[in-house]
Enzyme design. Structure first.
Site, PDB file in Angstrom:
ATOM      1  N   GLY A  76       0.863  -1.051  -0.090  1.00  0.00           N
ATOM      2  CA  GLY A  76      -0.141  -0.012   0.107  1.00  0.00           C
ATOM      3  C   GLY A  76       1.000   1.243  -0.057  1.00  0.00           C
ATOM      4  N   GLY A 124       0.803  -5.185   0.574  1.00  0.00           N
ATOM      5  CA  GLY A 124      -0.338  -5.464  -0.250  1.00  0.00           C
ATOM      6  C   GLY A 124      -0.258  -5.968  -1.629  1.00  0.00           C
ATOM      7  N   GLU A 147       6.252  -5.331   7.837  1.00  0.00           N
ATOM      8  CA  GLU A 147       5.353  -4.454   8.713  1.00  0.00           C
ATOM      9  C   GLU A 147       5.949  -4.131  10.110  1.00  0.00           C
ATOM     10  OE1 GLU A 147       2.777  -5.621   5.465  1.00  0.00           O
ATOM     11  OE2 GLU A 147       4.392  -6.776   6.788  1.00  0.00           O
ATOM     12  N   ASP A 155      -0.567  -7.654   7.436  1.00  0.00           N
ATOM     13  CA  ASP A 155      -1.938  -7.737   7.514  1.00  0.00           C
ATOM     14  C   ASP A 155      -2.295  -8.116   6.092  1.00  0.00           C
ATOM     15  OD1 ASP A 155      -1.010  -5.341   5.902  1.00  0.00           O
ATOM     16  OD2 ASP A 155      -2.681  -4.314   5.955  1.00  0.00           O
TER      17      ASP A 155
END
Length: 369
Positions: A76, A124, A147, A155
């Site tokens: 992302g 992502g 992350e 995530d």
């Protein structure tokens, strides 16, 4: 459509290129200078493309690729989320909500979904590829969930896809953020097939030439015809140690096991973990252990979405992005700075139910289990 008065040179290039090539619906991420990092617009573009290709009888399968030579997608657009979070904008929550729903949709898509995981595939980028039925890596693949190094947690359903194997490779990947090459991605259950990067254009052409309505088995056979043995990876030799050292349910026990082991590998891993946010490590491990006991991808995504609310209120996320992306000094000052100083209340803040769940109990998400 751009206004008539807009100079051609000023027209923004589309962030996502969508078209049909023979039997293939093509989705090409088109931000090569930004390593094809995902924006909300791109998430919506992909969703719309999946709608379109699902309706088109001539489309037998969907192929997702990244423009440029550097990678499929670096994740992302974290700088945009950082700026929006600081401004109190709704953009981060909206982005994660739509991204996670897209991840779930890919996992249940009605047509074969193929991803060329060439080059950098992070965060992502993993989310738009790992749920596909045909996940193809190359000698250039560098897949990672980094992350914990920016005060966040893996995530896009990582607590699901990193916990489906009966080993601790997923725990290792999530906590350390180490990038995986092709062989290690396949070993970890995150990819299926190795094809050298110079053969990808020919593979795409062959897929486009499939007859309309070709069965999934035909696609698998075609891809296998291009498959090769990947270069040796780094993890296989260390898997027995990883399975022992990362089998614990607390980060403190993992650190202690690594210290007791004392091997060069254990010392290297300890040094890597020491650079990560202590709070992120604890949140990540708890998500993984809960994910291992969870029966549905949507339930893991729901839990991760709940945790993002605490991310936006945390010190470590903004400090981690500052150090990695804004100032680029690579010297984040975590708070708390030590594992021993992370409180249960700080971790528990990431596990509060959302007032606006991703999935209702009556749609595809179902009740959490």
């Amino acid at each position: 459509m751009p206004s008539i008065s807009e100079p051609v040179s000023l027209r923004a290039a589309p962030q996502t290129l969508v078209d049909r090539d023979g039997a293939l619906g093509r989705i090409r991420l088109n931000r090569p200078k930004a390593l094809n990092s995902l924006t909300l617009e791109m998430v919506r573009d992909i969703e719309a493309a999946l709608d379109r290709f699902e309706r088109e009888p001539a489309v037998t399968a969907v192929l997702v690729t990244g423009e440029g030579e550097r990678g499929l997608c670096a994740g992302g657009d974290i700088r945009a989320i950082y700026d929006a979070g600081k401004a109190g904008s709704e953009l981060p929550a909206t982005f994660w909500r739509e991204e996670y729903r897209l991840n779930a949709r890919i996992g249940r898509y009605s047509k074969p979904y193929i991803a060329f995981m060439d080059g950098i595939v992070m965060g992502g980028g993993v989310g738009i590829s790992v749920y596909g039925g045909h996940r193809i890596v190359t000698e250039r693949t560098r897949l990672a969930m980094p992350e914990t190094g920016i005060g966040f947690f893996p995530d896009i359903g990582a607590s699901w896809f990193l916990t489906r194997q009966n080993n601790e490779l997923g725990t290792y990947v999530a906590l350390t953020g180490d990038p995986l090459g092709a062989a290690d991605a396949i070993l970890s259950g995150l990819a299926d097939t190795f094809v050298s990067s110079d053969r990808l254009p020919a593979l795409a052409k062959a897929l486009a030439g499939l007859p309309t309505g070709a069965a999934g088995e035909e696609i698998s056979v075609l891809i296998q015809g291009f498959s090769q043995v990947p270069p040796a990876g780094a993890l296989e030799a260390h898997q027995p140690a990883i399975d022992l050292l990362f089998a614990f349910d607390t980060v403190e026990e993992i650190f202690e096991a690594l210290r007791r082991d004392g091997s060069p590998f254990a010392e290297k891993v300890l040094a890597v973990l020491a650079t990560k946010s202590p709070l992120s490590l604890k949140v990540t491990l708890r998500l993984l252990r809960l994910g291992r006991q969870t029966a549905r991808l949507e339930s893991c995504l729901e839990r991760e979405f709940e945790a993002t609310a605490a991310v936006l209120k945390s010190h470590d996320f903004y400090e981690g992005v500052r150090a990695a992306v804004v100032d680029k000094d690579r010297n984040p000052q975590w708070h708390p700075a030590r594992l021993d100083d992370v409180t249960e209340a700080q971790v528990a803040a990431y596990f509060q139910p959302s007032a606006h769940p991703l999935f209702s109990h009556t749609n595809e998400g179902g009740p959490r289990t």
